[in-house]
Design a protein around this motif. Sequence first.
Motif, PDB file in Angstrom:
ATOM      1  N   ASP A  42      45.325 -12.125  44.498  1.00 27.35           N
ATOM      2  CA  ASP A  42      45.575 -13.076  45.789  1.00 27.35           C
ATOM      3  C   ASP A  42      45.472 -14.352  45.500  1.00 27.35           C
ATOM      4  O   ASP A  42      44.281 -15.022  45.313  1.00 27.35           O
ATOM      5  N   SER A  44      46.031 -17.099  46.864  1.00 33.86           N
ATOM      6  CA  SER A  44      45.621 -17.908  48.015  1.00 33.86           C
ATOM      7  C   SER A  44      44.126 -17.846  47.996  1.00 33.86           C
ATOM      8  O   SER A  44      43.344 -18.532  48.765  1.00 33.86           O
ATOM      9  N   ASN A  45      43.350 -16.665  47.203  1.00 40.01           N
ATOM     10  CA  ASN A  45      41.814 -16.715  47.306  1.00 40.01           C
ATOM     11  C   ASN A  45      41.211 -17.671  46.427  1.00 40.01           C
ATOM     12  O   ASN A  45      41.743 -18.020  45.209  1.00 40.01           O
ATOM     13  N   LYS A  46      40.439 -18.458  46.842  1.00 34.99           N
ATOM     14  CA  LYS A  46      39.702 -19.441  46.199  1.00 34.99           C
ATOM     15  C   LYS A  46      39.279 -19.102  44.972  1.00 34.99           C
ATOM     16  O   LYS A  46      39.026 -19.992  43.832  1.00 34.99           O
ATOM     17  N   HIS A  48      40.483 -16.577  43.055  1.00 31.62           N
ATOM     18  CA  HIS A  48      41.401 -15.740  42.170  1.00 31.62           C
ATOM     19  C   HIS A  48      41.329 -16.067  40.624  1.00 31.62           C
ATOM     20  O   HIS A  48      41.354 -15.339  39.955  1.00 31.62           O
ATOM     21  N   LYS A  79      54.216 -15.481  40.233  1.00 28.90           N
ATOM     22  CA  LYS A  79      53.629 -16.368  41.325  1.00 28.90           C
ATOM     23  C   LYS A  79      52.507 -17.062  40.790  1.00 28.90           C
ATOM     24  O   LYS A  79      51.910 -18.006  41.518  1.00 28.90           O
TER      25      LYS A  79
END
Length: 180
Positions: A42, A44-46, A48, A79
């Motif tokens: 993920d 967008s997860n801080k 990750h 990504k």
Amino acid sequence: MTTEMFTKIDQSNASKKCRIMVSNFAMKSDENLVELTTTAFDISNKNHVKAFWSLELVCEKKLKLFTPYIDEFCTVLSKIKDDSAVRPATKICWFLAKSNKKNGIYLSKDQEHIIIENLIDRLIQDEKVAAKVYAMKALFVFGIKHNWIYDELKPIITQDAYQHTAAYQSCARNILKKIN
């Protein structure tokens, strides 16, 4: 509800001791491993990046545990942009390249294609040296099975070598010797 796995990832740092602790905890149960991979994938997860640091160690110790997550890994691979996540992701690609049927890891043709394509992209993009070195090593291994890779790899690392560190140049020389 905060899980113990989330807390361990969230409170972790880049130290080897910390990454080992998180990776060992992740390998204790399927639920922990699912949470670690979900967090790593993920972007967008801080956390990750922190999750990728530990996931790399899981793959280094017990790559077979990573098998159910290879498709998802292939989906997220292109990504990943944060340098601190690119290096462990590229190293995981190297582990996958070195895997074989003896250790129970089977990459589909599509998975191989996606990984190879991403590794070539890492080599030609402006990435940190460690990621490029792991990409080079992984591509060399994939080239044993797909010899067309060597035709792509030679000019990239030959043209690029003078711009990089001694470590990159050394790896490039070694790979070029093996290819020739």
